[in-house]
Design a protein around this motif. Sequence first.
Motif, short mmCIF file in Angstrom:
data_model
loop_
_atom_site.label_atom_id
_atom_site.label_comp_id
_atom_site.label_asym_id
_atom_site.label_seq_id
_atom_site.Cartn_x
_atom_site.Cartn_y
_atom_site.Cartn_z
N GLN A 211 42.17 38.52 33.57
CA GLN A 211 42.11 38.88 35.00
C GLN A 211 41.86 40.37 35.20
N ARG A 212 41.12 40.99 34.25
CA ARG A 212 40.85 42.43 34.35
C ARG A 212 39.36 42.73 34.55
N MET A 279 35.90 33.06 43.22
CA MET A 279 35.96 32.10 44.32
C MET A 279 34.65 31.32 44.26
N HIS A 280 34.70 30.16 43.64
CA HIS A 280 33.54 29.30 43.39
C HIS A 280 32.64 29.88 42.29
N ASN A 303 34.13 37.31 45.01
CA ASN A 303 35.50 37.75 44.71
C ASN A 303 36.48 37.09 45.68
N TYR A 304 37.75 37.02 45.25
CA TYR A 304 38.76 36.39 46.10
C TYR A 304 39.02 37.17 47.38
N ASP A 305 38.69 38.49 47.38
CA ASP A 305 38.85 39.25 48.62
C ASP A 305 37.65 39.05 49.55
N GLY A 306 36.74 38.16 49.17
CA GLY A 306 35.60 37.84 50.03
C GLY A 306 34.37 38.69 49.75
#
Length: 412
Positions: A211-212, A279-280, A303-306
């Motif tokens: 996760q880096r 994210m997908h 990214n998960y932050d959109g």
Amino acid sequence: MQVLKSITRAKRRQILCQVRNLSMTLFILSSVSTFAQDTTSSVIQTKSGPVKVEKLASLVEPWGMAFLPDGSLLVTEKPGRLRIYNKGKLSEPIVGLPKIDYHGQGGLLDVEIDPKFPENKFVYFYFVEADLKQPDIKRDNGDPRLGTYQDYDDATLKGGAVARGRLDGNKLTDTKVIWRQFPKMIGRGHFGGRLVFAPDGKLLITSGERQRFEPAQNMTNNLGKIIRINPDGSIPKDNPFLNNKAARPDIYTLGHRNPLGAAINPTSKQLWIHEMGPMHGDELNIIVAGKNYGWPVVSNGDNYDGSPIPDHEMKPEFAAPLFYWHPAISPSGFIFYTGSLFNKWNGNALIGSFNSEALVRIKLEGNKVLEEERIWLNRRIRDLIQAPDGSVWMITDSKEGELLRMTPVAAK
Ligand SMILES: [Ca+2]
């Protein structure tokens, strides 16, 4: 321009999502009436006819499986137990494993047997180990191994490792660590953890990027890589980066995120993997020595932050996936089906899925995906394996996990 691109891409994905969700809904509606969580045996409709799914055993967070030549099954439980399932009975945990760090996505992960198991009895397993020396978090603040956003409730430096030992009844002897993720870091995610032997006898390991992000493109570590070693842990003389003195010699390919599935294609004899996208953008990749698969520079997810990430097509210098999922299926476990029990599935890729709670079947023609079917099981599938009789066995991702067997209702 960037905004325009994002809108276009968002729109395109929205349409794609709608089409896929509609087809999923229709499929779920067709199968939901025949399947329930609490039954021990169920019949499910598939495109190739009805199949039966039976529960064989209960397991706590099972993660990996390997059949032994006598037809019994080695199965791991993430908290740190390796067991043998044989003819309806689950053994006590096998003794002789090292201390395992069980937190988050880490613990005891995959298991594999040596191609020469009948002679040497070697069993290989991927596990997470804590570093012997732990940092003083306050004093060492700024140490890159600690990261900037980590949860210090579990401030243990850790990393994935592969060990092998000789199976003797219910114990492992001569257990030795043959490979380690480097460097060990704080964090509980993205260890990778699948093991597969190539036809040339080399051991291939999927190593996640913890996760880096950036480590996947950095050759001085072995995170976010596919690893290739000899079964004793030594480095093969034909590994692709041996001439690059700055690179770790165990690296086979780079630019991976968190691959939880690996299998040898029985026709091409190449390694295929899938990997969890952000994210997908989950990917199916064909592994070619020395190639860069792009993470985190490119991805067909966001990214998960959109924030968007450039798509693979924007940067063709990176090897693109042959297939990707948007929305995500969160794939785990991977086989090519080679049996005759499911006679229409021969040569198909079978993949477990968390998000869609399904077995994903992919029909192939060479390297081309012809068709995808999701066989809804109402369970997050962690791993699957083809049994000697051609049935498909699966384990589920749950603290109340199950070992399942799938067979055709009308076996021919
Ligand atoms: Ca990629």
